[in-house]
Design a protein around this motif. Structure first.
Motif, PDB file in Angstrom:
ATOM      1  N   LYS A  19       1.291  -0.979   0.283  1.00 20.47           N
ATOM      2  CA  LYS A  19      -0.094   0.253  -0.450  1.00 20.47           C
ATOM      3  C   LYS A  19       1.028   1.441   0.116  1.00 20.47           C
ATOM      4  CE  LYS A  19      -4.279  -0.978   1.815  1.00 20.47           C
ATOM      5  NZ  LYS A  19      -5.560  -1.093   2.986  1.00 20.47           N
ATOM      6  N   LEU A  20       0.518   2.261  -1.182  1.00 25.52           N
ATOM      7  CA  LEU A  20       0.825   3.763  -0.681  1.00 25.52           C
ATOM      8  C   LEU A  20       0.436   4.495  -0.450  1.00 25.52           C
ATOM      9  CD1 LEU A  20       2.767   3.559  -4.239  1.00 25.52           C
ATOM     10  CD2 LEU A  20       3.558   2.917  -2.435  1.00 25.52           C
ATOM     11  N   ASP A  21      -0.577   4.373   0.605  1.00 25.40           N
ATOM     12  CA  ASP A  21      -1.123   5.151   1.624  1.00 25.40           C
ATOM     13  C   ASP A  21      -0.609   5.821   2.218  1.00 25.40           C
ATOM     14  OD1 ASP A  21      -3.230   3.645   0.276  1.00 25.40           O
ATOM     15  OD2 ASP A  21      -4.338   3.076   1.807  1.00 25.40           O
ATOM     16  N   GLY A  22      -0.616   7.632   2.727  1.00 24.77           N
ATOM     17  CA  GLY A  22       0.237   8.153   3.771  1.00 24.77           C
ATOM     18  C   GLY A  22      -0.398   9.284   3.506  1.00 24.77           C
ATOM     19  N   MET A  23       0.422  10.151   3.394  1.00 29.13           N
ATOM     20  CA  MET A  23       0.693  11.918   3.237  1.00 29.13           C
ATOM     21  C   MET A  23       1.445  11.890   1.708  1.00 29.13           C
ATOM     22  SD  MET A  23      -0.833  12.904   6.058  1.00 29.13           S
ATOM     23  CE  MET A  23      -0.681  14.555   6.170  1.00 29.13           C
ATOM     24  N   TRP A  24       0.544  12.580   1.097  1.00 26.42           N
ATOM     25  CA  TRP A  24       1.134  12.625  -0.346  1.00 26.42           C
ATOM     26  C   TRP A  24       1.297  14.026  -0.421  1.00 26.42           C
ATOM     27  CZ3 TRP A  24      -0.395   9.178  -5.108  1.00 26.42           C
ATOM     28  CH2 TRP A  24      -0.279   7.989  -4.900  1.00 26.42           C
ATOM     29  N   LYS A  25       1.699  14.356  -0.994  1.00 27.40           N
ATOM     30  CA  LYS A  25       2.141  16.274  -1.507  1.00 27.40           C
ATOM     31  C   LYS A  25       0.607  16.094  -2.770  1.00 27.40           C
ATOM     32  CE  LYS A  25       7.018  17.143  -1.728  1.00 27.40           C
ATOM     33  NZ  LYS A  25       8.217  17.719  -2.964  1.00 27.40           N
ATOM     34  N   PHE A  26       0.666  17.229  -2.391  1.00 27.18           N
ATOM     35  CA  PHE A  26      -1.041  17.996  -3.310  1.00 27.18           C
ATOM     36  C   PHE A  26      -0.740  18.905  -3.831  1.00 27.18           C
ATOM     37  CE2 PHE A  26      -4.835  19.703  -2.732  1.00 27.18           C
ATOM     38  CZ  PHE A  26      -6.162  18.942  -3.292  1.00 27.18           C
ATOM     39  N   SER A  27      -1.660  19.409  -4.757  1.00 29.46           N
ATOM     40  CA  SER A  27      -1.620  21.018  -5.478  1.00 29.46           C
ATOM     41  C   SER A  27      -3.092  21.010  -5.587  1.00 29.46           C
ATOM     42  CB  SER A  27      -0.090  21.035  -6.215  1.00 29.46           C
ATOM     43  OG  SER A  27      -0.167  22.591  -6.318  1.00 29.46           O
ATOM     44  N   LEU A  28      -3.349  22.249  -5.851  1.00 28.76           N
ATOM     45  CA  LEU A  28      -4.760  22.373  -6.712  1.00 28.76           C
ATOM     46  C   LEU A  28      -3.919  22.878  -7.819  1.00 28.76           C
ATOM     47  CD1 LEU A  28      -7.183  24.504  -4.466  1.00 28.76           C
ATOM     48  CD2 LEU A  28      -7.180  21.945  -5.167  1.00 28.76           C
ATOM     49  N   ASP A  29      -4.635  23.373  -8.768  1.00 24.42           N
ATOM     50  CA  ASP A  29      -3.664  24.004 -10.153  1.00 24.42           C
ATOM     51  C   ASP A  29      -5.221  24.383 -11.114  1.00 24.42           C
ATOM     52  OD1 ASP A  29      -2.690  24.542 -12.580  1.00 24.42           O
ATOM     53  OD2 ASP A  29      -2.383  22.603 -13.442  1.00 24.42           O
ATOM     54  N   PRO A  30      -5.583  26.002 -10.606  1.00 26.86           N
ATOM     55  CA  PRO A  30      -6.644  26.785 -10.656  1.00 26.86           C
ATOM     56  C   PRO A  30      -6.085  27.282 -12.174  1.00 26.86           C
ATOM     57  CG  PRO A  30      -5.818  27.833  -9.181  1.00 26.86           C
ATOM     58  CD  PRO A  30      -5.021  26.548  -9.317  1.00 26.86           C
ATOM     59  N   GLN A  31      -4.838  27.778 -12.430  1.00 27.68           N
ATOM     60  CA  GLN A  31      -4.412  27.685 -14.083  1.00 27.68           C
ATOM     61  C   GLN A  31      -3.639  26.805 -14.769  1.00 27.68           C
ATOM     62  OE1 GLN A  31      -4.940  31.369 -13.700  1.00 27.68           O
ATOM     63  NE2 GLN A  31      -4.837  31.460 -11.468  1.00 27.68           N
ATOM     64  N   THR A  32      -4.090  24.947 -14.235  1.00 21.88           N
ATOM     65  CA  THR A  32      -4.395  24.603 -15.721  1.00 21.88           C
ATOM     66  C   THR A  32      -2.439  25.181 -16.520  1.00 21.88           C
ATOM     67  OG1 THR A  32      -6.114  25.000 -16.318  1.00 21.88           O
ATOM     68  CG2 THR A  32      -4.665  22.830 -17.380  1.00 21.88           C
ATOM     69  N   GLN A  33      -1.422  24.910 -15.301  1.00 27.88           N
ATOM     70  CA  GLN A  33      -0.563  24.712 -15.682  1.00 27.88           C
ATOM     71  C   GLN A  33       0.943  23.707 -14.822  1.00 27.88           C
ATOM     72  OE1 GLN A  33       0.553  27.935 -12.143  1.00 27.88           O
ATOM     73  NE2 GLN A  33       1.246  27.209 -11.278  1.00 27.88           N
ATOM     74  N   GLY A  34       0.392  22.343 -14.619  1.00 30.89           N
ATOM     75  CA  GLY A  34       0.627  21.523 -13.883  1.00 30.89           C
ATOM     76  C   GLY A  34       1.309  21.239 -15.723  1.00 30.89           C
ATOM     77  N   GLU A  35       1.320  20.666 -16.558  1.00 28.14           N
ATOM     78  CA  GLU A  35       1.935  19.637 -17.582  1.00 28.14           C
ATOM     79  C   GLU A  35       3.138  20.753 -18.336  1.00 28.14           C
ATOM     80  OE1 GLU A  35      -1.666  18.792 -18.023  1.00 28.14           O
ATOM     81  OE2 GLU A  35      -0.803  17.025 -18.320  1.00 28.14           O
ATOM     82  N   ARG A  36       2.465  21.934 -18.203  1.00 26.41           N
ATOM     83  CA  ARG A  36       3.632  23.484 -18.738  1.00 26.41           C
ATOM     84  C   ARG A  36       4.700  23.373 -17.610  1.00 26.41           C
ATOM     85  NH1 ARG A  36      -0.242  26.984 -19.134  1.00 26.41           N
ATOM     86  NH2 ARG A  36      -0.243  28.706 -17.531  1.00 26.41           N
ATOM     87  N   GLU A  37       4.620  23.441 -16.478  1.00 22.65           N
ATOM     88  CA  GLU A  37       5.812  23.564 -15.404  1.00 22.65           C
ATOM     89  C   GLU A  37       6.688  22.344 -15.413  1.00 22.65           C
ATOM     90  OE1 GLU A  37       4.555  26.741 -12.987  1.00 22.65           O
ATOM     91  OE2 GLU A  37       4.089  28.412 -14.642  1.00 22.65           O
ATOM     92  N   GLY A  38       6.228  21.243 -15.717  1.00 24.10           N
ATOM     93  CA  GLY A  38       6.547  20.041 -15.592  1.00 24.10           C
ATOM     94  C   GLY A  38       6.502  19.296 -14.152  1.00 24.10           C
ATOM     95  N   TRP A  39       5.011  19.605 -13.486  1.00 20.86           N
ATOM     96  CA  TRP A  39       4.641  18.897 -12.675  1.00 20.86           C
ATOM     97  C   TRP A  39       4.933  17.417 -12.756  1.00 20.86           C
ATOM     98  CZ3 TRP A  39       0.119  21.841 -10.447  1.00 20.86           C
ATOM     99  CH2 TRP A  39       0.396  23.479  -9.744  1.00 20.86           C
ATOM    100  N   PRO A  40       3.666  17.015 -14.315  1.00 23.57           N
ATOM    101  CA  PRO A  40       4.604  14.862 -14.036  1.00 23.57           C
ATOM    102  C   PRO A  40       5.852  14.444 -13.370  1.00 23.57           C
ATOM    103  CG  PRO A  40       3.397  15.847 -15.908  1.00 23.57           C
ATOM    104  CD  PRO A  40       4.258  17.239 -14.880  1.00 23.57           C
ATOM    105  N   GLN A  41       6.943  15.457 -13.676  1.00 23.29           N
ATOM    106  CA  GLN A  41       7.573  15.360 -13.350  1.00 23.29           C
ATOM    107  C   GLN A  41       7.857  14.915 -11.427  1.00 23.29           C
ATOM    108  OE1 GLN A  41       8.424  17.114 -16.264  1.00 23.29           O
ATOM    109  NE2 GLN A  41       8.936  15.189 -16.923  1.00 23.29           N
ATOM    110  N   GLY A  42       7.101  15.923 -10.618  1.00 23.48           N
ATOM    111  CA  GLY A  42       6.924  16.463  -9.697  1.00 23.48           C
ATOM    112  C   GLY A  42       6.852  17.261  -8.921  1.00 23.48           C
ATOM    113  N   LEU A  43       6.212  17.954  -7.916  1.00 23.13           N
ATOM    114  CA  LEU A  43       5.226  19.013  -7.378  1.00 23.13           C
ATOM    115  C   LEU A  43       6.158  19.647  -6.525  1.00 23.13           C
ATOM    116  CD1 LEU A  43       1.689  17.862  -6.358  1.00 23.13           C
ATOM    117  CD2 LEU A  43       2.584  18.203  -8.385  1.00 23.13           C
ATOM    118  N   PRO A  44       5.868  21.460  -7.570  1.00 29.18           N
ATOM    119  CA  PRO A  44       6.742  22.191  -6.463  1.00 29.18           C
ATOM    120  C   PRO A  44       6.491  22.750  -5.141  1.00 29.18           C
ATOM    121  CG  PRO A  44       5.531  23.489  -8.301  1.00 29.18           C
ATOM    122  CD  PRO A  44       5.487  21.566  -8.586  1.00 29.18           C
TER     123      PRO A  44
END
Ligand code: CKX
Length: 614
Positions: A19-44
């Protein structure tokens, strides 16, 4: 055909599940910028929230609670070197409502539908003996092309907002456990069972989907671990002599051990808990193992403080203890398939489950609970969006039946909740959904859907497809509540006489009835919203149920108070619970308990006087 197995994860001699349950990093993305800013590699971000859970009820600002759009999660995991040569998967119990999964920056899966599991094959993207980064982009927008149905609007300030066509809060997030799986190259992909009972034996028909060129061996063990039957081959029949059947509130479980061999090497193994039982509809009765069963119980929600719709084992345990205390024997998974642990518990406790696909909100209205009861109609299935919606619906039916088909507790499939059925364009849509369920279920279980108030004996064009009829009725609440309750009773009887006249000759179950009640309010004489009124309304409704012999069950709405969106119809939630959201009883719990304890789980003969409607 589903891309991967949906078998519940297990660790054994051939498989690993972590199980990978536990505390995960989390971020809302109201500007839909995640892909552009490389979030698939890790969240800032350093923000973390628990998985599994809904994200909405942790934070103190309203923008987060009401957020609609993309939101991201990240967790790191280490892959042991010993897993070299295995096929590696991530299995998500559910992500609401859609997800894109990245492993070390590579997209490995996409899934739409917020209440059923999916897998991502990470064999190529993952790195052994190293830390890996798992990122999930989720999205909770509601549309008319996915289920459950709704809309997403943009406010003048640019913020998006969900407009559900249903009343439960649009909770979202990674709602169920995430497992890392290591499976053998040649593996068991699926197991399907069906049962036939004979005089002193049971036939257990099985099919195993597995890698080609392998051989299959099966052992069926009783609760003590003794061999009850064995077999070989990917399909066949096991004969169990003098079987102990799975009964309602009297469960008995066997363990089916399926072993896959490549040559004489054990390649894979999977153990399935199973109960031997049959379910069928005959005339106006629902039969379990050939004996009539009267359903007593609840429509529920996965809903609790802080966790929202996230799986919460403490709420699960408490809910089953309360249902047992009440003398209940069944519930409906309104309005979506629940976490797999719920069905495991129902198997072990002997509860019957009407398993519902998330097809809710198929009635175009923001207050459909009110509009439809007062007779509003809409041509919901005649829209441009219908073909796409149907595909999403069929996919959910397929995933639900694939996941839940072997649970003895699952007695029926509910294929819609409160859809618009008064327009001809509903019929071909319904026919396809009903046909798909029949085609996929190895046990040919009854299929049904829950009818809203405007689907009457005179107007409903789809009811004949149901093997038993489920009615959601609110006489004494949405219809003629308060001092008008005597008219409500008369109108209710008129409707029931109409159903009798329609001559469907099949069982009817009330899958919703009740009224909102504030646990703080007492008033003598009663007023609507008081605990006294909840009791009076239930007494009236039960009187009507008992007057018709084809009524074969009652599942009150709702087990517990639950969160809804805000608005003039709801006082911080739907308060129709028999229990509060904190799982403490309202007065009505004692009334229902007394009634249900006096009705046997099986073999209840309704009195002939009652059958006359006297
Ligand atoms: N049925 C008239 C669907 C449930 C709602 C319930 C309610 C409606 C009633 C339809 O999801 O909660 O309004 O209480």
């Amino acid at each position: 055909m589903l891309p991967y197995s949906l078998l519940y994860p297990q660790t054994n001699t051939a498989r690993r599940a972590v199980k990978l349950d536990g505390m995960w990093k989390f971020s809302l993305d109201p500007q839909t910028q995640g892909e552009r800013e490389g979030w698939p590699q890790g969240l800032p971000t350093q923000e973390r929230i628990p998985v599994p859970a809904s994200f909405q009820d942790f934070f103190t600002d309203k923008d987060t609670r009401e957020y609609a759009g993309d939101f991201w999660y990240e967790i790191k995991f280490f892959l042991p070197r010993e897993w070299a040569g295995k096929r590696l998967f991530l299995r998500f119990g559910s992500v609401t409502h859609r997800a894109v999964v990245y492993c070390n920056g590579v997209e490995v899966a996409r899934h739409q539908g917020g209440f059923l599991p999916f897998c991502a094959d990470i064999t190529a993207a993952a790195r052994l003996d190293q830390e890996n980064t798992l990122v999930v982009k989720a999205n909770n927008e509601l549309t008319e092309t996915n289920i459950p149905c709704g809309r997403t609007i943009t406010l003048k300030n640019g913020k998006k907002m969900a407009k559900p066509y249903f009343d439960f809060f649009n909770y979202a997030g990674i709602h169920r456990s995430v497992h890392l799986l290591a499976l053998p190259q040649a593996s068991i992909q699926d197991v399907s069972l069906s049962f036939a009972l004979e005089e002193r034996a049971a036939q257990v028909r099985y099919t195993v989907d597995c890698a080609p060129g392998c051989t299959v061996a099966l052992s069926l063990l009783d609760a003590q671990g003794n061999l009850a039957a064995s077999g070989e081959g990917a399909e066949g029949v096991l004969t169990v002599k003098e079987p102990r059947l799975w009964g309602v509130r009297d469960p008995y479980l066997y363990r089916l051990v399926v072993t896959l061999f490549q040559g004489d090497q054990l390649a894979d193994q999977y153990t399935l808990e199973t109960g031997i039982r049959t379910v069928e509809v005959r005339g106006a009765q629902i039969l379990l193992n050939g004996k009539p069963v009267y359903l007593k119980g609840f429509g529920k929600h996965e809903d609790s403080d802080l966790f929202g719709r996230g799986f919460n084992p403490a709420a699960l345990k408490r809910d089953f203890e309360l249902m047992k205390w009440m003398g209940a024997n069944s519930f409906r998974t309104s309005h979506y398939p629940y976490a797999e642990e719920v069905y495991q518990m129902a198997d072990r406790e002997g509860f019957l489950v009407i398993d519902e696909v998330p097809a809710v909100g198929m009635f175009e209205s923001l207050m459909n609970f009110f509009d439809a009861t007062t007779g509003k109609q809409s041509g919901f299935f005649g829209k441009e969006t219908t073909p796409q919606l149907l595909q999403a619906h069929l996919q959910a039916v397929e995933e639900m039946i694939a996941r839940d088909k072997n649970h003895p507790c699952v007695m029926a499939w509910s294929l819609f909740n409160e859809p618009e059925t008064t327009n001809e364009n509903a019929v071909p849509y319904f026919e396809q959904v009903f046909a798909r369920a029949r085609e996929l279920d190895p046990q040919q279980r009854p299929r049904t859907f829950a009818l809203i108030g405007n689907s009457t004996p005179e107007t409903c064009k789809c009811v004949q497809l149901s093997d038993f009829v489920c009615l959601n009725r609110y006489y004494g609440w949405y219809n003629q509540g308060g001092y008008e309750i005597s008219d409500a009773e008369e109108n209710f009887r008129k409707e029931m006489d109409g159903w009798k006249a329609r001559g469907l000759h099949r069982p009817f179950v009330f899958t919703e009835y009740g009224g909102d009640t504030l646990s703080s309010e007492h008033k003598l004489p009663s007023v609507m919203w008081s605990q006294e009124y909840q009791r009076e309304a239930l007494e009236m409704l039960h009187r009507v149920f008992d007057s018709y012999d084809f009524v074969q069950g009652e599942q009150v709405w709702n087990f517990a108070d639950f969160q809804t969106g805000e608005g003039i119809m709801r006082v911080n939630g739907n308060k129709k619970g028999v229990f509060t959201r904190q799982r403490q009883p309202k007065d009505a719990a004692f009334l229902l308990k007394a009634r249900w304890e006096s009705i046997p789980h099986t073999g209840w003969e309704k009195s002939p006087r009652a059958q006359q409607g006297e």
